[in-house]
Design an enzyme around this catalytic site. Structure first.
Site, PDB file in Angstrom:
ATOM      1  N   ARG A  59      19.568 -24.066  55.534  1.00 15.91           N
ATOM      2  CA  ARG A  59      19.646 -25.670  55.196  1.00 15.91           C
ATOM      3  C   ARG A  59      20.262 -25.595  53.661  1.00 15.91           C
ATOM      4  O   ARG A  59      20.688 -26.725  53.437  1.00 15.91           O
ATOM      5  CB  ARG A  59      17.963 -25.993  54.775  1.00 15.91           C
ATOM      6  CG  ARG A  59      17.292 -26.241  56.094  1.00 15.91           C
ATOM      7  CD  ARG A  59      15.708 -26.564  55.709  1.00 15.91           C
ATOM      8  NE  ARG A  59      14.969 -25.242  55.317  1.00 15.91           N
ATOM      9  CZ  ARG A  59      13.663 -25.168  55.329  1.00 15.91           C
ATOM     10  NH1 ARG A  59      12.992 -26.025  55.979  1.00 15.91           N
ATOM     11  NH2 ARG A  59      13.081 -24.243  54.819  1.00 15.91           N
ATOM     12  N   ASP A 196       9.157  -3.978  63.522  1.00 14.10           N
ATOM     13  CA  ASP A 196       8.318  -3.384  62.345  1.00 14.10           C
ATOM     14  C   ASP A 196       9.221  -2.276  61.863  1.00 14.10           C
ATOM     15  O   ASP A 196       9.555  -1.326  62.571  1.00 14.10           O
ATOM     16  CB  ASP A 196       7.050  -2.922  62.967  1.00 14.10           C
ATOM     17  CG  ASP A 196       6.127  -2.087  61.799  1.00 14.10           C
ATOM     18  OD1 ASP A 196       6.906  -1.643  60.962  1.00 14.10           O
ATOM     19  OD2 ASP A 196       4.913  -2.170  62.065  1.00 14.10           O
ATOM     20  N   HIS A 197       9.743  -2.708  60.572  1.00 14.82           N
ATOM     21  CA  HIS A 197      10.608  -1.556  60.078  1.00 14.82           C
ATOM     22  C   HIS A 197      10.561  -0.319  59.955  1.00 14.82           C
ATOM     23  O   HIS A 197      11.179   0.510  60.211  1.00 14.82           O
ATOM     24  CB  HIS A 197      11.523  -2.275  58.972  1.00 14.82           C
ATOM     25  CG  HIS A 197      10.715  -2.199  57.626  1.00 14.82           C
ATOM     26  ND1 HIS A 197       9.710  -2.954  57.177  1.00 14.82           N
ATOM     27  CD2 HIS A 197      11.095  -1.074  56.601  1.00 14.82           C
ATOM     28  CE1 HIS A 197       9.056  -2.506  56.114  1.00 14.82           C
ATOM     29  NE2 HIS A 197      10.091  -1.381  55.696  1.00 14.82           N
ATOM     30  N   LYS A 201      12.686   3.785  60.582  1.00 10.69           N
ATOM     31  CA  LYS A 201      12.633   4.865  59.843  1.00 10.69           C
ATOM     32  C   LYS A 201      13.046   6.226  60.411  1.00 10.69           C
ATOM     33  O   LYS A 201      12.125   6.534  61.449  1.00 10.69           O
ATOM     34  CB  LYS A 201      11.557   4.877  58.743  1.00 10.69           C
ATOM     35  CG  LYS A 201      11.449   3.839  57.780  1.00 10.69           C
ATOM     36  CD  LYS A 201      10.145   3.877  56.891  1.00 10.69           C
ATOM     37  CE  LYS A 201       9.787   2.747  56.156  1.00 10.69           C
ATOM     38  NZ  LYS A 201      10.713   2.518  54.936  1.00 10.69           N
ATOM     39  N   GLU A 235       2.534   2.088  47.170  1.00 10.12           N
ATOM     40  CA  GLU A 235       3.657   1.447  46.687  1.00 10.12           C
ATOM     41  C   GLU A 235       3.282   1.344  44.975  1.00 10.12           C
ATOM     42  O   GLU A 235       2.454   1.111  44.622  1.00 10.12           O
ATOM     43  CB  GLU A 235       3.890   0.253  47.203  1.00 10.12           C
ATOM     44  CG  GLU A 235       4.386   0.089  48.467  1.00 10.12           C
ATOM     45  CD  GLU A 235       4.808  -1.395  49.038  1.00 10.12           C
ATOM     46  OE1 GLU A 235       5.857  -1.533  48.906  1.00 10.12           O
ATOM     47  OE2 GLU A 235       3.727  -2.048  49.207  1.00 10.12           O
ATOM     48  N   HIS A 259       2.262  -1.571  59.859  1.00 10.66           N
ATOM     49  CA  HIS A 259       3.145  -0.405  59.569  1.00 10.66           C
ATOM     50  C   HIS A 259       1.897   0.896  59.628  1.00 10.66           C
ATOM     51  O   HIS A 259       2.318   1.949  60.249  1.00 10.66           O
ATOM     52  CB  HIS A 259       3.507  -0.255  58.107  1.00 10.66           C
ATOM     53  CG  HIS A 259       4.175  -1.359  57.618  1.00 10.66           C
ATOM     54  ND1 HIS A 259       5.412  -1.820  58.590  1.00 10.66           N
ATOM     55  CD2 HIS A 259       4.595  -1.942  56.641  1.00 10.66           C
ATOM     56  CE1 HIS A 259       6.000  -2.852  58.098  1.00 10.66           C
ATOM     57  NE2 HIS A 259       5.676  -3.087  56.866  1.00 10.66           N
ATOM     58  N   LYS A 349      -0.699  -1.785  46.461  1.00  8.64           N
ATOM     59  CA  LYS A 349       0.227  -1.988  45.703  1.00  8.64           C
ATOM     60  C   LYS A 349       0.167  -1.637  44.117  1.00  8.64           C
ATOM     61  O   LYS A 349      -1.161  -1.375  43.814  1.00  8.64           O
ATOM     62  CB  LYS A 349       0.643  -3.474  45.706  1.00  8.64           C
ATOM     63  CG  LYS A 349       1.110  -3.843  47.123  1.00  8.64           C
ATOM     64  CD  LYS A 349       2.229  -5.047  47.015  1.00  8.64           C
ATOM     65  CE  LYS A 349       2.719  -5.317  48.154  1.00  8.64           C
ATOM     66  NZ  LYS A 349       3.932  -4.551  48.693  1.00  8.64           N
TER      67      LYS A 349
HETATM   68  C1  BG6 Z   1       6.726  -4.980  54.146  1.00  9.95           C
HETATM   69  C2  BG6 Z   1       5.601  -5.448  53.372  1.00  9.95           C
HETATM   70  O1  BG6 Z   1       6.487  -5.272  55.457  1.00  9.95           O
HETATM   71  O2  BG6 Z   1       6.906  -3.504  53.538  1.00  9.95           O
HETATM   72  C3  BG6 Z   1       6.021  -5.304  51.590  1.00  9.95           C
HETATM   73  O3  BG6 Z   1       5.654  -6.927  53.499  1.00  9.95           O
HETATM   74  C4  BG6 Z   1       6.016  -3.725  51.537  1.00  9.95           C
HETATM   75  O4  BG6 Z   1       4.823  -5.950  51.061  1.00  9.95           O
HETATM   76  C5  BG6 Z   1       7.153  -3.311  52.366  1.00  9.95           C
HETATM   77  O5  BG6 Z   1       6.604  -3.835  50.180  1.00  9.95           O
HETATM   78  C6  BG6 Z   1       7.213  -1.647  52.304  1.00  9.95           C
HETATM   79  O6  BG6 Z   1       8.321  -1.148  52.922  1.00  9.95           O
HETATM   80  P1  BG6 Z   1       9.082  -0.054  52.522  1.00  9.95           P
HETATM   81  O7  BG6 Z   1      10.073   0.417  53.725  1.00  9.95           O
HETATM   82  O8  BG6 Z   1       9.567  -0.067  51.167  1.00  9.95           O
HETATM   83  O9  BG6 Z   1       7.909   1.229  52.574  1.00  9.95           O
END
Ligand code: BG6
Length: 504
Positions: A59, A196-197, A201, A235, A259, A349
């Site tokens: 936007r 789901d990233h 990895k 983290e 994750h 966190k």
């Molecule tokens: C994300 C979360 O999906 O994954 C974040 O929303 C988190 O809160 C992150 O920090 C962690 O990803 P990675 O790849 O840094 O371990």
């Protein structure tokens, strides 16, 4: 080169069909930090087709040039390849366009259709389109609906239309089911790529290779030899500027539903017969179905929830918020392989360091022939899978201390990616996943039934936490390993947290 190897090399260098990636949420952080830097690296490595372009939709008031400038700084900061490498940026950026519009405005989608037709004429390849939803999740339904109405989701035999949907996919089972219904109204499941990233990895994919390409571990991979399994995703960062999302989500929705459960499935699933999307995801679904849900009335026994001490001072969080930023849970999997083996999962966190590790603790030796003081055991073998950083693995075992007597000491046999494959060889997770989606390979994406099953395990925990059985919210100092309660939780079972890949 042998024929098979030649075919394999060809497969690795294979380039997707000519195509366009359309990113909704183009002015957002993810686009600048991850999506475009990943596309740029793929482009630089020659893994994208000649007829390729990117259209960003948002936007904000910008033109193509302003959008390109905004992205360039992101590439320089976050991409593996920098924008001045090999004159790549001018070649890449001329394929990047900005399309301004509201997401609920049919006109945005009508003109997007025209824009795609124009790109098709000028650059080519705009019949195959990968839509990428990277907006706040509340906008997913309206964008999907508008794509449907504008007939942009329709594919034919000779061209494809696909959609990647970012997390969070729903905030509970009901909303995820509803979102699946809305998406399926417009796209077939085969067109949908829920990301789901973690699955992108390298080290997470390596869990499959490690388990199913080696003969020595799999026979031990069950209740007869494994005492328990720990999955830790810690983290260092705190909330950052994400209060709006995080304070209503919390650690369970943000990390466990996706994750941590994904890691659990890869460690525990049965071997698929083939490496393809259906076979792999069928096995993941089977194991999720076998996980014993924690009932709301049991959360005090099976979970710990905590918040870092300064969380309530973060800008944007609700006064007196009870949102947990740390959790530890114990799960069981009711199947032949895993019966009675506890799985301890924890994430938080503002902890001591950023590390993702899986520890497999094997059982004690059945009979000890070496003298030990009464009540003492030899330390058990532990296999530590270090997913990030310091990617690799350690196998801890007992060795005789040189000299008289039969004293033993624990030592490590280690493998480090960096040592064997060199520095900076691990591509970003998004590179792999976007490329897979362009190739039409959904193996590393979450299927609709899988996501609903994952929510069905998380919902009762959240329900329990909101009710009278909730464990007291513990507090922990930033920079520690969480609350003392997390240690007590595992120690109550006569075990302790392992730190194979980090300093405990
Ligand atoms: C994300 C979360 O999906 O994954 C974040 O929303 C988190 O809160 C992150 O920090 C962690 O990803 P990675 O790849 O840094 O371990």
């Amino acid at each position: 080169m042998p024929e098979f190897e030649e075919a394999r090399q060809e497969e690795i260098r294979r380039v997707p069909n000519p195509c366009v990636v359309v990113i909704f949420g183009a002015s957002g952080d993810l686009t600048r930090r991850k999506l475009v830097p990943s596309l740029f690296s793929l482009f630089g490595e020659g893994l994208l087709p000649e007829q390729f372009s990117v259209v960003g939709v948002a936007r904000s008031d910008m033109d193509d040039d302003a959008f390109r400038e905004h992205l360039k700084s992101g590439v320089d900061q976050f991409s593996r390849l920098k924008s001045d490498a090999d004159n790549l940026w001018p070649r890449f950026s001329q394929r990047v366009f900005y399309h301004r519009g509201g997401y609920d405005d049919p006109q945005t989608f009508k003109s997007l259709g025209k824009r795609l037709a124009k790109i098709d004429k000028e650059i080519g390849g705009a019949c195959n389109v990968l839509f990428y939803l990277s907006t706040p999740p509340g906008l997913y339904p309206v964008i999907v609906e508008q794509l449907g109405k504008a007939e942009l989701a329709r594919q034919k035999d000779d061209y494809w239309r696909r959609i990647i949907i970012e997390k969070p996919f729903g905030r509970d089972l009901a909303s995820a089911t509803e979102l699946n219904r809305q998406v399926h109204h417009v796209f077939d499941e085969g067109q949908v790529y829920r990301i789901d990233h973690y699955l992108g990895k390298e080290t997470v994919q390596n869990l499959l290779v490690f388990r199913f390409a080696n003969a020595i571990f799999e026979p031990l991979w069950n209740r007869n030899y494994i005492d328990h399994v720990q999955i830790t995703v810690s983290e260092e960062v705190g909330l950052g500027s994400r209060a709006g999302y995080y304070d209503t989500a919390g650690i369970m929705r943000d990390m466990f539903q996706n994750h941590l459960l994904q890691l659990l499935t890869l460690v525990t699933m049965e071997p698929p017969a083939e490496f393809n999307a259906t076979a792999l995801r069928d096995e993941k679904v089977k194991v999720l179905k076998a996980v014993q849900p924690i009932k709301p009335s049991e959360v005090n026994k099976y979970t710990v929830r905590a918040q870092y001490r300064t969380y309530r001072d973060e800008p944007g969080v609700a006064v007196g918020t009870e949102t947990p930023t740390f959790a530890a849970i114990k799960l069981f999997i009711n199947n032949w392989r895993w019966r009675n083996v506890p799985f301890y999962l924890r994430s938080g966190k503002a902890l001591g360091s950023k590390v993702t590790e899986i520890n497999i603790q094997f059982r004690h030796v059945p009979h000890l022939m070496f003298p030990l003081p009464p009540e003492e055991h030899l330390p058990p073998n532990v296999l530590g899978l270090c997913l990030q950083p310091n990617e690799g693995m350690n196998l801890r075992f007992e060795t005789k201390v040189p000299g008289a007597g039969m004293r033993s000491r624990s030592v490590d046999m280690s493998f480090l990616y960096e040592q064997d494959f060199g520095k900076n060889t691990l591509p970003d997770a998004y590179e792999r996943l976007i490329l897979d989606a362009l190739h039409g390979d959904a193996a590393l994406f979450t299927r609709s039934d899988e996501i609903e099953l994952a929510w069905s395990l998380i919902d009762p925990i959240l329900e329990g936490w909101a009710g009278k059985h909730a464990p007291v919210l513990a507090f922990y100092e930033s920079g520690t390993w969480g609350p003392g309660k997390s240690d007590e939780f595992i120690q109550a079972d006569g075990r302790h947290w392992h730190y194979s890949c980090s300093e405990g």
